[in-house]
Write a protein that holds these residues in place. Structure first.
Motif, short mmCIF file in Angstrom:
data_model
loop_
_atom_site.label_atom_id
_atom_site.label_comp_id
_atom_site.label_asym_id
_atom_site.label_seq_id
_atom_site.Cartn_x
_atom_site.Cartn_y
_atom_site.Cartn_z
N PRO A 259 -15.19 -31.21 -31.76
CA PRO A 259 -15.33 -31.09 -30.31
C PRO A 259 -16.58 -31.78 -29.76
O PRO A 259 -16.55 -32.33 -28.66
CB PRO A 259 -15.39 -29.58 -30.06
N VAL A 260 -17.66 -31.76 -30.52
CA VAL A 260 -18.89 -32.42 -30.06
C VAL A 260 -18.66 -33.92 -29.95
O VAL A 260 -18.93 -34.54 -28.91
CB VAL A 260 -20.09 -32.11 -30.99
N VAL A 261 -18.13 -34.54 -31.00
CA VAL A 261 -17.87 -35.98 -30.99
C VAL A 261 -16.86 -36.32 -29.90
O VAL A 261 -17.06 -37.25 -29.10
CB VAL A 261 -17.37 -36.46 -32.37
N ARG A 262 -15.77 -35.59 -29.84
CA ARG A 262 -14.72 -35.85 -28.84
C ARG A 262 -15.26 -35.74 -27.43
O ARG A 262 -14.99 -36.58 -26.57
CB ARG A 262 -13.56 -34.87 -29.05
N SER A 263 -16.03 -34.69 -27.16
CA SER A 263 -16.54 -34.45 -25.82
C SER A 263 -17.57 -35.48 -25.40
O SER A 263 -17.58 -35.92 -24.24
CB SER A 263 -17.14 -33.04 -25.73
N LEU A 264 -18.44 -35.87 -26.31
CA LEU A 264 -19.43 -36.90 -25.98
C LEU A 264 -18.74 -38.23 -25.68
O LEU A 264 -19.10 -38.93 -24.73
CB LEU A 264 -20.46 -37.05 -27.09
N LEU A 265 -17.72 -38.56 -26.47
CA LEU A 265 -16.97 -39.79 -26.21
C LEU A 265 -16.20 -39.70 -24.89
O LEU A 265 -16.13 -40.66 -24.13
CB LEU A 265 -16.03 -40.10 -27.37
N LEU A 266 -15.63 -38.54 -24.63
CA LEU A 266 -14.91 -38.34 -23.37
C LEU A 266 -15.87 -38.45 -22.19
O LEU A 266 -15.51 -38.96 -21.14
CB LEU A 266 -14.24 -36.97 -23.38
N GLY A 267 -17.10 -38.00 -22.39
CA GLY A 267 -18.11 -38.08 -21.35
C GLY A 267 -18.47 -39.49 -20.94
O GLY A 267 -18.82 -39.74 -19.79
N ILE A 268 -18.36 -40.44 -21.87
CA ILE A 268 -18.64 -41.83 -21.50
C ILE A 268 -17.39 -42.55 -21.00
O ILE A 268 -17.46 -43.71 -20.62
CB ILE A 268 -19.32 -42.62 -22.65
N ALA A 269 -16.26 -41.86 -20.99
CA ALA A 269 -15.00 -42.27 -20.36
C ALA A 269 -14.27 -43.44 -21.02
O ALA A 269 -13.06 -43.41 -21.11
CB ALA A 269 -15.18 -42.56 -18.88
N LEU A 270 -14.94 -44.45 -21.49
CA LEU A 270 -14.26 -45.62 -22.02
C LEU A 270 -13.28 -45.29 -23.15
O LEU A 270 -12.14 -45.74 -23.11
CB LEU A 270 -15.27 -46.67 -22.47
N PRO A 271 -13.67 -44.49 -24.16
CA PRO A 271 -12.69 -44.18 -25.22
C PRO A 271 -11.44 -43.47 -24.71
O PRO A 271 -10.37 -43.63 -25.27
CB PRO A 271 -13.48 -43.28 -26.17
N ALA A 272 -11.57 -42.70 -23.64
CA ALA A 272 -10.41 -42.00 -23.10
C ALA A 272 -9.45 -42.95 -22.41
O ALA A 272 -8.27 -42.64 -22.23
CB ALA A 272 -10.86 -40.92 -22.13
N LEU A 273 -9.92 -44.12 -22.04
CA LEU A 273 -9.08 -45.10 -21.36
C LEU A 273 -8.36 -46.02 -22.33
O LEU A 273 -7.54 -46.84 -21.91
CB LEU A 273 -9.93 -45.92 -20.39
N VAL A 274 -8.64 -45.89 -23.61
CA VAL A 274 -8.01 -46.71 -24.64
C VAL A 274 -7.19 -45.77 -25.52
O VAL A 274 -7.71 -44.80 -26.05
CB VAL A 274 -9.07 -47.45 -25.50
N TRP A 275 -5.91 -46.05 -25.68
CA TRP A 275 -5.06 -45.20 -26.50
C TRP A 275 -4.11 -46.05 -27.33
O TRP A 275 -3.94 -47.23 -27.10
CB TRP A 275 -4.31 -44.19 -25.65
N ASP A 276 -3.47 -45.39 -28.30
CA ASP A 276 -2.57 -46.10 -29.21
C ASP A 276 -1.11 -45.81 -28.86
O ASP A 276 -0.82 -45.17 -27.86
CB ASP A 276 -2.89 -45.73 -30.66
#
Length: 102
Positions: free
Chosen positions: A67-84
């Motif tokens: 959850p820490v890694v996921r949330s920090l990445l979600l906080g910078i938004a870019l990883p959430a905009l890229v999906w497979d």
């Protein structure tokens, strides 16, 4: 997206009450809410309200680091905009998690 919107609205509400609606506080509160609720109840408040939960793709308890890694990445938004092709965001791929219906 509705779960995200609910979580963001909660973060904005807390920020408005305690930090005079500071945009940085909105983001920090959002990330903290994710980190606190995902390992304890298996999802964020918004996820729960729309019938979703987060699981580890390796099985078992999701732990704290995911959850820490996921949330920090979600906080910078870019990883959430890229999906497979599985519709998993980059933040979920890196954290080894998947958002599923309950």
């Amino acid at each position: 997206m509705l779960g995200f919107a609910i979580d963001w609205a909660i973060a904005i509400g807390v920020s408005a009450i305690f930090f005079n609606y500071d945009p940085a506080a909105n983001l920090i509160i959002f990330v903290i809410l994710q980190i606190v609720f995902i390992p304890t109840i298996g999802a964020s408040i918004g996820h729960r309200l729309v019938g979703l939960r987060l699981i580890s793709i390796h099985g078992g308890w999701i732990g704290l680091w995911r959850p820490v890694v996921r949330s920090l990445l979600l906080g910078i938004a870019l990883p959430a905009l890229v999906w497979d092709s599985d519709q998993r965001g980059f933040h979920d791929k890196i954290a080894g998690t998947a958002l599923i219906r309950q």
